[in-house]
Scaffold this motif. Sequence first.
Motif, PDB file in Angstrom:
ATOM      1  N   ALA A  47       5.112 -37.883  55.624  1.00  0.00           N
ATOM      2  CA  ALA A  47       4.543 -36.540  55.518  1.00  0.00           C
ATOM      3  C   ALA A  47       4.959 -35.680  56.710  1.00  0.00           C
ATOM      4  O   ALA A  47       5.297 -34.501  56.557  1.00  0.00           O
ATOM      5  N   ARG A  48       4.960 -36.271  57.883  1.00  0.00           N
ATOM      6  CA  ARG A  48       5.280 -35.522  59.105  1.00  0.00           C
ATOM      7  C   ARG A  48       6.747 -35.104  59.161  1.00  0.00           C
ATOM      8  O   ARG A  48       7.060 -33.977  59.533  1.00  0.00           O
ATOM      9  N   PHE A  49       7.650 -36.018  58.798  1.00  0.00           N
ATOM     10  CA  PHE A  49       9.074 -35.734  58.973  1.00  0.00           C
ATOM     11  C   PHE A  49       9.763 -35.238  57.708  1.00  0.00           C
ATOM     12  O   PHE A  49      10.900 -34.790  57.767  1.00  0.00           O
ATOM     13  N   GLY A  50       9.096 -35.324  56.581  1.00  0.00           N
ATOM     14  CA  GLY A  50       9.613 -34.748  55.340  1.00  0.00           C
ATOM     15  C   GLY A  50      11.032 -35.160  55.026  1.00  0.00           C
ATOM     16  O   GLY A  50      11.366 -36.351  55.014  1.00  0.00           O
ATOM     17  N   HIS A  51      11.882 -34.170  54.804  1.00  0.00           N
ATOM     18  CA  HIS A  51      13.265 -34.418  54.387  1.00  0.00           C
ATOM     19  C   HIS A  51      14.152 -34.962  55.510  1.00  0.00           C
ATOM     20  O   HIS A  51      15.315 -35.285  55.268  1.00  0.00           O
ATOM     21  N   ASP A  52      13.611 -35.079  56.713  1.00  0.00           N
ATOM     22  CA  ASP A  52      14.379 -35.659  57.819  1.00  0.00           C
ATOM     23  C   ASP A  52      14.276 -37.185  57.854  1.00  0.00           C
ATOM     24  O   ASP A  52      14.915 -37.826  58.683  1.00  0.00           O
ATOM     25  N   LEU A  53      13.463 -37.751  56.965  1.00  0.00           N
ATOM     26  CA  LEU A  53      13.241 -39.200  56.968  1.00  0.00           C
ATOM     27  C   LEU A  53      13.440 -39.773  55.575  1.00  0.00           C
ATOM     28  O   LEU A  53      12.903 -39.258  54.601  1.00  0.00           O
ATOM     29  N   ARG A  54      14.203 -40.829  55.528  1.00  0.00           N
ATOM     30  CA  ARG A  54      14.375 -41.599  54.294  1.00  0.00           C
ATOM     31  C   ARG A  54      13.758 -42.965  54.528  1.00  0.00           C
ATOM     32  O   ARG A  54      14.066 -43.633  55.524  1.00  0.00           O
ATOM     33  N   LEU A  55      12.880 -43.383  53.617  1.00  0.00           N
ATOM     34  CA  LEU A  55      12.242 -44.696  53.704  1.00  0.00           C
ATOM     35  C   LEU A  55      12.889 -45.627  52.698  1.00  0.00           C
ATOM     36  O   LEU A  55      13.055 -45.265  51.531  1.00  0.00           O
ATOM     37  N   VAL A  56      13.237 -46.806  53.151  1.00  0.00           N
ATOM     38  CA  VAL A  56      13.778 -47.850  52.281  1.00  0.00           C
ATOM     39  C   VAL A  56      12.873 -49.064  52.430  1.00  0.00           C
ATOM     40  O   VAL A  56      12.583 -49.490  53.548  1.00  0.00           O
ATOM     41  N   PHE A  57      12.417 -49.595  51.293  1.00  0.00           N
ATOM     42  CA  PHE A  57      11.556 -50.770  51.308  1.00  0.00           C
ATOM     43  C   PHE A  57      12.334 -51.973  50.806  1.00  0.00           C
ATOM     44  O   PHE A  57      12.991 -51.917  49.766  1.00  0.00           O
ATOM     45  N   ARG A  58      12.216 -53.086  51.542  1.00  0.00           N
ATOM     46  CA  ARG A  58      12.807 -54.355  51.128  1.00  0.00           C
ATOM     47  C   ARG A  58      11.754 -55.455  51.222  1.00  0.00           C
ATOM     48  O   ARG A  58      10.942 -55.479  52.148  1.00  0.00           O
ATOM     49  N   ASN A  59      11.803 -56.347  50.267  1.00  0.00           N
ATOM     50  CA  ASN A  59      10.850 -57.451  50.190  1.00  0.00           C
ATOM     51  C   ASN A  59      11.173 -58.536  51.212  1.00  0.00           C
ATOM     52  O   ASN A  59      12.333 -58.898  51.392  1.00  0.00           O
ATOM     53  N   PHE A  60      10.127 -59.042  51.832  1.00  0.00           N
ATOM     54  CA  PHE A  60      10.268 -60.180  52.732  1.00  0.00           C
ATOM     55  C   PHE A  60       9.009 -61.033  52.595  1.00  0.00           C
ATOM     56  O   PHE A  60       8.171 -61.113  53.500  1.00  0.00           O
ATOM     57  N   PRO A  61       8.834 -61.645  51.405  1.00  0.00           N
ATOM     58  CA  PRO A  61       7.603 -62.412  51.180  1.00  0.00           C
ATOM     59  C   PRO A  61       7.565 -63.698  52.005  1.00  0.00           C
ATOM     60  O   PRO A  61       8.473 -64.508  51.937  1.00  0.00           O
ATOM     61  N   LEU A  62       6.518 -63.822  52.778  1.00  0.00           N
ATOM     62  CA  LEU A  62       6.295 -65.032  53.571  1.00  0.00           C
ATOM     63  C   LEU A  62       5.412 -65.955  52.739  1.00  0.00           C
ATOM     64  O   LEU A  62       4.216 -66.101  52.973  1.00  0.00           O
TER      65      LEU A  62
END
Length: 178
Positions: A47-62
């Motif tokens: 929300a704070r950085f808007g279009h300046d930030l791209r989030l990528v999620f990757r799974n790492f199940p322990l």
Amino acid sequence: MSTLRIPVGPDDHAQGPADAPVTLVEYADYQCPYCAQAFPVVRQLQARFGHDLRLVFRNFPLSQAHPQALPAALVAEFAGQHRKFWPAHDALFENQDRLGGSLYAELLEALGLGAYALESALQSRPLLERVQADLNGGLRSGVNGTPAFFLNGQRYDVRSGFDELAAPIEALIAQSRA
């Protein structure tokens, strides 16, 4: 400091523009309490950085420590096959205390995927291979616990609180504009 060994690609789960000055890659486990603590902070950063930030999620199940981590990841990936990864991702973290078959069936039903889909999601070899590929990529990148963060491909170890991610993101945005 370790680096991200598997570059971000078109098959990654991402939010934000591909050309954002900062890409935050998070390796996480849906049952990890620290990942649940990081979840709202990551949302605040978006929300704070808007279009300046791209989030990528990757799974790492322990999986040895968290028996619901792998089933939760499979449910999220199944939802992702139907373009509903992020709603599933969010619901899993928001309901971390309820992880299990009844939550997964309820979630898939709420997403319009049908509760019957749960069994196929949990038995899907391609989904398992995708989760395993994320896990292997994390291991190659030096991930040994969750959550693990990479900013523009460089590992960033959180020491005092997840909100400390804001300062290096600001610095990378400033560098991109210099």
